[in-house]
Scaffold this motif. Sequence first.
Motif, short mmCIF file in Angstrom:
data_model
loop_
_atom_site.label_atom_id
_atom_site.label_comp_id
_atom_site.label_asym_id
_atom_site.label_seq_id
_atom_site.Cartn_x
_atom_site.Cartn_y
_atom_site.Cartn_z
N MET A 1 0.83 -1.20 0.00
CA MET A 1 0.00 0.00 0.00
C MET A 1 0.87 1.26 0.00
SD MET A 1 -2.57 1.60 2.81
CE MET A 1 -1.12 2.15 3.70
N LEU A 2 1.91 1.28 0.81
CA LEU A 2 2.80 2.44 0.88
C LEU A 2 3.53 2.66 -0.45
CD1 LEU A 2 4.25 1.92 4.45
CD2 LEU A 2 2.68 3.74 3.73
N LEU A 3 3.96 1.57 -1.08
CA LEU A 3 4.62 1.68 -2.38
C LEU A 3 3.66 2.20 -3.45
CD1 LEU A 3 6.78 -1.56 -2.39
CD2 LEU A 3 7.62 0.80 -2.33
N SER B 1 4.24 10.14 -7.14
CA SER B 1 5.32 10.46 -8.07
C SER B 1 4.79 10.74 -9.46
CB SER B 1 6.31 9.31 -8.11
OG SER B 1 7.34 9.56 -9.02
N LYS B 2 3.78 9.99 -9.89
CA LYS B 2 3.19 10.18 -11.22
C LYS B 2 2.48 11.52 -11.31
CE LYS B 2 2.54 5.37 -12.62
NZ LYS B 2 1.57 4.33 -12.95
N LYS B 3 1.86 11.95 -10.20
CA LYS B 3 1.15 13.24 -10.19
C LYS B 3 2.13 14.40 -10.35
CE LYS B 3 -2.77 11.82 -7.38
NZ LYS B 3 -3.45 11.96 -6.07
N LYS B 4 3.34 14.24 -9.80
CA LYS B 4 4.36 15.29 -9.86
C LYS B 4 5.02 15.38 -11.23
CE LYS B 4 5.40 15.05 -4.96
NZ LYS B 4 6.41 14.71 -3.95
N ALA B 5 4.99 14.28 -11.97
CA ALA B 5 5.68 14.21 -13.27
C ALA B 5 4.90 14.87 -14.36
CB ALA B 5 5.95 12.76 -13.65
N ALA C 1 3.22 5.91 -3.00
CA ALA C 1 4.41 6.63 -3.44
C ALA C 1 4.48 6.73 -4.96
CB ALA C 1 5.68 5.95 -2.91
N VAL C 2 4.13 5.66 -5.64
CA VAL C 2 4.16 5.65 -7.10
C VAL C 2 3.09 6.60 -7.65
CG1 VAL C 2 3.72 4.24 -9.15
CG2 VAL C 2 5.19 3.37 -7.33
N LYS C 3 1.89 6.55 -7.09
CA LYS C 3 0.82 7.46 -7.53
C LYS C 3 1.22 8.91 -7.31
CE LYS C 3 -3.06 4.31 -6.79
NZ LYS C 3 -4.25 4.02 -5.97
#
Length: 51
Positions: free
Chosen positions: A38-40, A47-51, A43-45
């Motif tokens: 869940m934590l990973l 990170s994708k929003k920031k990209a 973090a991935v979601k």
Amino acid sequence: MKDSKTESITFRTTKELKESLQALAEKESRTLSNMIEMLLEQAVKSSKKKA
């Protein structure tokens, strides 16, 4: 329907981090594996929003 889980990830960490993750998992009535997944995913979601 969610994809079935077929992949495995193995890593080493410190005793302190494992204990902290285990405490978080217990607080949320999750398994350690489920808590880490869940934590990973979060973090991935994020990170994708920031990209």
